[in-house]
Structures are given as C-alpha cells and as structure tokens.
Design an enzyme around this catalytic site. Structure first.
Site, PDB file in Angstrom:
ATOM      1  N   HIS A 154     -15.953   5.021 -16.048  1.00 50.54           N
ATOM      2  CA  HIS A 154     -16.173   5.879 -14.765  1.00 50.54           C
ATOM      3  C   HIS A 154     -14.957   5.713 -14.238  1.00 50.54           C
ATOM      4  CE1 HIS A 154     -17.646   7.581 -11.179  1.00 50.54           C
ATOM      5  NE2 HIS A 154     -18.729   7.870 -11.775  1.00 50.54           N
ATOM      6  N   ASP A 231     -18.575  -3.200 -13.572  1.00 52.52           N
ATOM      7  CA  ASP A 231     -19.248  -2.109 -12.620  1.00 52.52           C
ATOM      8  C   ASP A 231     -20.756  -1.966 -13.219  1.00 52.52           C
ATOM      9  OD1 ASP A 231     -20.154   0.365 -12.201  1.00 52.52           O
ATOM     10  OD2 ASP A 231     -18.700   1.496 -13.187  1.00 52.52           O
ATOM     11  N   GLN A 234     -24.773   1.264 -13.628  1.00 50.62           N
ATOM     12  CA  GLN A 234     -25.726   1.845 -14.430  1.00 50.62           C
ATOM     13  C   GLN A 234     -26.747   0.707 -14.978  1.00 50.62           C
ATOM     14  OE1 GLN A 234     -26.579   4.825 -14.804  1.00 50.62           O
ATOM     15  NE2 GLN A 234     -24.663   5.604 -13.810  1.00 50.62           N
ATOM     16  N   LYS A 257     -28.244   4.918  -6.463  1.00 46.96           N
ATOM     17  CA  LYS A 257     -28.931   4.750  -7.584  1.00 46.96           C
ATOM     18  C   LYS A 257     -29.901   4.043  -7.883  1.00 46.96           C
ATOM     19  CE  LYS A 257     -23.997   5.731  -9.818  1.00 46.96           C
ATOM     20  NZ  LYS A 257     -24.109   7.077  -9.953  1.00 46.96           N
ATOM     21  N   CYS A 402     -17.689  12.023 -14.800  1.00 46.53           N
ATOM     22  CA  CYS A 402     -16.559  11.125 -14.078  1.00 46.53           C
ATOM     23  C   CYS A 402     -15.838  10.255 -15.101  1.00 46.53           C
ATOM     24  CB  CYS A 402     -16.927  10.448 -12.700  1.00 46.53           C
ATOM     25  SG  CYS A 402     -17.466  11.473 -11.642  1.00 46.53           S
TER      26      CYS A 402
END
Lengths: 444, 143
Positions: A154, A231, A234, A257, A402
């Site tokens: 991303h 990261d 997700q 999220k 993104c």
C-alpha cells in the site's frame, strides 16, 4: 489444565449473523437505487457497531476532558479511560500497554517509524540528540544503506520509505511480485544484504489478499540485524494476530478498519525499540522538561503522543476490540471472524471461477487469504463494474486501492475489490454476482 | 440508472478518433490519481486557429472513453474560440449536480453524459480528456 480439544472455529450461523447484523444500524439502510445496502468495502473502512458509537458518546456525555493534564475528576476519568483503551487494544494483539502508541492512523504510525531513522541519522551526524535520548545505531542510516519493501505495498508502506531514502541517501529495494500475483519470496534472501537496515512489508496485501510468510521475512532481516516493520492493517481486523509472537519489531494498524472510529491508529513496538526511537511529532504531552534552549522527552509511548490525544476515539476502539473478542466465548471472537470471512471468501472465489470473463488476482485458495478478493472483468473497466454494483446497492472498492505499482505489475489499470467484514452474509455474494453479470452483458 | 445511455456505450466501445497521430503541436498526459485512469492527448492547430486534429490514447472507464470520443467529434475542424465555449458548456453540465441537461446544439452526443453530473465520483472521469485538451491548447497557444 483443561485439555479439551480445540475445535476449528465455525462461520456464524444464520441466527448468530442476524443478531450480529442488528448491532450495525447502517446495514439496514437502502441505497439510491432503492435496494438494501450490501457493504463489501470493509478493507477500506469497516462499519461500526452500536457498542462503539455508545462508548464514544458515553465518553463525551460523562467523562470528557483533556487526558494527561489537569487534576480535576473529569481529567482523571478521561485519562483512565484512555489508558484502559491502550491496555485493551494491546491485549487484542498480544502486547503490553506500554508498547502501544496511539496515532492518528496507520499511515502516521508508518511515517513515525520512517522518521525515527532520519531523525536518528541527523542526531548522529550533528551530535544533536536531546539529553536522555541515546542514538541507536540500528536507526542511523549511511549513504547506500538499504530499505527493503515489496512491490505489493500500500502507498502508506511505500511512500514514507521513498521519502526516508530521499532524506538520507539510503536506497530503496523491493521484493517483486510474480506473474501469478504472488510475492516472489524466493528472491528475499538475495535482496536482504549487509546493507539492509529496514524490512517493511504488509502482513496481508490489501489487493491480493495474500498473507505474507512473516517468519521468512523476520529470519532474513534478523540475519543482518535489520529492523522489521509490519503493516498489519489488513490482518488485525480479520485474523487473530499476536504481534510479538510474529517476531517483527514494529507494526502498524488502523482503528477504523477494525470496527473502531476513524482518527485513531496504532503503532506497536518492542519496548526496547520504542525507547531507542526519537520522537516524531513534538509539542505538549510528550515532554519531560522544557527550557527555552532545548527540551527532554517523556518515555515511550508518551514520547510519541504530542498534543491532546484522540481519547474518545481510543475509547471507541476499546469497545470495538471488546466487541470482536466477545463474538465467541473466552474472548476468542477473532477465530470466528476469521472462519466466517474465509467461508465467504471461498464462496466468492468459487462463484468467480465459474465466470471465464473474470480474472482473480492473488492466491487461488481462500486458505491463503484474508477476507478480500480483487479481480478484473475482461473488457470492462473497474469503474463501470463498481457503478453497476452500486446500482445493485453493493458497495465495493474500484481503482488501484492505493497500490499503484502493484496494479502496474499486474497489468491492470484498476481492479474491483470485494472485502468482507464479520457482518457479511452469503447473500451478499449473490448480489455481487448479479452486478457482475449485468456489467458483462452491458459492456463486454 | 440514467448513467449508461446507449450513446455512451457505443462511443466507449467504438471511440471516434482514438489513437495518437502526427502531426501535432502539443502532447499532454493527464491522470486521474484516484482511479489511475490516464489519457495522452495531442492537438494540431492550424495557423488560422482551427483545430485540425485531436488524437488520443485513453485508458479508462466507459465514461472517460466516451467523453474523449465525443470531444473528438465536437472539436476537430472547429475554431479555438468555439472549442473554448464547448469546453465550458461541457464543464458546466458535468459539474451541475443534475441541474444542467446540456444543449444538444452545443454538445451533440455529449448531452448523453448529462447523467454523470449526478455521480460526483465519476465527474472527473468525464472531465479527464477535456482538462487534457485545455492544457494542450494552452501549450499550442499560450494566452
């Protein structure tokens, strides 16, 4: 010790799902086409249960004050609520409270880490570190040192590293993506060199859905003493994640999220590493002692939380992680969430496989994915696909999500992404298929 | 849904004037960063101010491709002053939030794009080639 066998978690059944969905009022609205909303854009942001909205409202109606300042009762209550949120959010990812930094969002978390390198480098070059801040050589970059990312990142885990390289003379390298849309993990060992100082990668790709082989990245980075940055945007909302157990050094994720409010993100870091990192944003709250000439700074995590923090949002995120944990007995709700979203992903993959005019990107099996699927309709632009899905009441993401370099690599200007949350149901997949058939008939 | 008029589908499937051609006085490349749509557009303007050709390579959704096709029809062979008026009329219609249905005498097939103005996220798609044209014309004829 009760040695009862652990049963594989099951997806939510119809009754459980109906009860869960009733917690999300937005799911009962209709869209401009008159059809009920089918929300499949949780990868961009999740919807919020009433428990989160109520917690935020209760904070404002009963306890609101600026945290970490003032000696009145409200200030104490607000501070307690904020710190309780830190402990709960930490526990949700297996971390102690003092290793949790609240940020505006995951993007800020990643920028904070990137700046720790360039600030440490400047301190080292100028001998200008503030009193009490040791300059840790792990964060000092020399010309030609290397920062390793992946081609699937991303922008939030790519652009801050590009800028770090521009500030310091370090060189950006990346693990490529294969023609099949998978990370070329075999190239990893060759790419991690004695010059590698940072290895930054997504736990789960926001486009491919693929879950990274974290142990392999960590082993490669450890071999050369590089700092690992995960990261986890997700993964944390969709899988049971124990960040310290993954072996990474630092990790970022967003609150919004994970059923939480917008305006609050998290940086988790090993305590020893957070202490070694210089501050990013500076000002009130993060100081120890301020004089006109120079100041000294509070220990982590306060060192990274300048200004009045987002207390109501942190409290909302606390309610969100409590909600997720409570979706199964014993606080094991994330196991059910994972199983539920994986079943929906398997169903969607199965239905898409029947359509010769759909090309799915990323792993073929739901077992290798978090709950999202991106795809291309041959001959139909993703914007048009998204528009026709919108007309069915279906909200999906279209575009490059993104991750522009990844789309270039996949040879797709844009993809359509379906991403699930715990509140999605099998009939949502039917709605997607209806829209896809319409798009195919109209344009192909 | 009033967005996908048959005319738009036809223009998007068989865009008029597509492909990059010589000669040209200026070439520009515009992108829509939110979706990654791209257009490379060339203009060729005669000494008397007539647009001799607009050629383009557009990667994008049906709306952006149809808009480029309509642009070609409306602009080639017209004097720059008229092109400017057409561009303003198109911009006005697309940003009207459904208030301006467009004048067919000015916008021709372009009035089929009127429905786009009700979908704010798609207005940029329809404007992409028109913005590129304005930029290219400025490079040929700086004001």
């Amino acid at each position: 010790m009760n040695a009862a066998p652990t049963l594989a978690a099951a997806p939510f059944d119809a009754a459980e799902l109906a009860a869960l969905r009733a917690d999300f009022p937005i799911l009962s609205r209709t869209t401009r086409s008159g059809r009920p909303l089918v929300y499949l854009d949780s990868g961009a942001t999740s919807q919020k249960p009433l428990a989160v909205l109520d917690a935020e409202r209760r904070f404002y109606t009963e306890h609101n004050a600026a945290v970490h300042r003032g000696a009145h009762q409200l200030a104490e209550e607000a501070t307690d609520a904020f710190e309780a949120a830190r402990a709960a959010v930490g526990a949700f990812v297996g971390a102690p409270a003092h290793e949790v930094v609240f940020t505006k969002n995951a993007t800020e978390s990643l920028n904070l880490v990137a700046h720790a390198f360039s600030t440490s480098t400047a301190y080292a070059q100028r001998g200008s570190a503030p009193q009490g801040q040791r300059v840790d050589p792990r964060f000092v970059l020399a010309e030609g040192d290397e920062v390793l990312v992946t081609e699937a990142e991303h922008h939030a885990n790519l652009v801050p590293w590009q800028e770090l390289c521009a500030r310091t003379g370090a060189v950006l390298r990346w693990v490529g993506v294969t023609d099949d849309g998978l990370l070329d993990a075999d190239a990893l060992d060759g790419l991690v060199t004695e010059r590698t100082r940072v290895v930054a990668f997504a736990h789960a790709s926001n486009v491919l859905g693929a879950v990274a082989d974290v142990a392999r990245f960590v082993a490669a980075a450890r071999r050369v003493g590089a700092v690992t940055v995960l990261d986890a945007c997700q993964s944390v909302p969709h899988l049971g994640v124990d960040l310290p157990a993954l072996g990474v050094d630092l990790a970022a994720f967003s609150g919004h999220k994970a059923l939480g409010p917008s305006g609050v993100g998290v940086l988790w870091g090993r305590a020893e590493l957070l202490e070694a990192m210089p501050p990013f944003l500076t000002g009130g709250s993060m100081i120890e002692l301020v004089r006109m000439e120079r100041s000294t700074y509070a220990p982590a995590p306060q060192k990274f939380e300048a200004g009045v923090p987002m207390a109501a949002q942190a409290v909302g995120l606390h309610a969100a992680v409590d909600y997720l944990r409570a979706l199964a007995p014993g606080g094991r709700g994330m196991e059910r969430v994972e199983a539920h979203e994986r079943a929906l992903t398997a169903l969607l993959l199965e239905r898409l496989a029947e359509l010769p005019w759909v090309r799915v990107v990323g792993p073929a099996a739901a077992a290798d994915r978090v709950g999202l699927v991106s795809f291309v309709l041959e001959g139909v632009h993703a914007h048009d696909v998204g528009q026709l899905l919108d007309d069915e009441g279906v909200a999906v993401r279209v575009g490059h999500h993104c991750a522009w370099p990844l789309h270039r690599r996949l040879g797709a200007a844009a993809t359509t992404r379906v991403s699930f949350g715990p509140y999605n149901q099998p009939s949502d997949v039917d709605a997607v298929l209806r829209g896809l058939h319409r798009a195919h008939e109209l344009f192909a | 849904m009033d967005l996908y008029q048959q005319l738009i589908i036809e223009h998007s499937k068989r865009p008029h004037g597509s492909g990059l051609r010589e000669p040209f006085g200026a070439q520009v490349h515009h992108v829509n960063p939110t979706c990654g749509d791209e257009v490379t557009l060339r203009v060729d303007v005669a000494d008397d101010g007539t647009v001799r050709d607009v050629s383009y390579d557009a990667e994008g959704c049906s709306i952006s491709r149809a808009s480029a096709s309509v642009l070609h029809d409306l602009v080639v062979g017209r004097p720059l002053e008229q092109v400017q008026r057409t561009r303003e009329a198109m911009h006005g219609m697309l940003t009207s939030r459904g208030e301006d249905a467009g004048d067919e005498d000015v916008l021709g097939d372009g009035v089929a794009l009127a429905g786009v103005s009700r979908y704010p996220a798609r207005v940029k798609c329809a404007l992409l080639s028109w913005s590129a044209l304005a930029d290219a014309v400025l490079r040929v004829r700086p004001c």
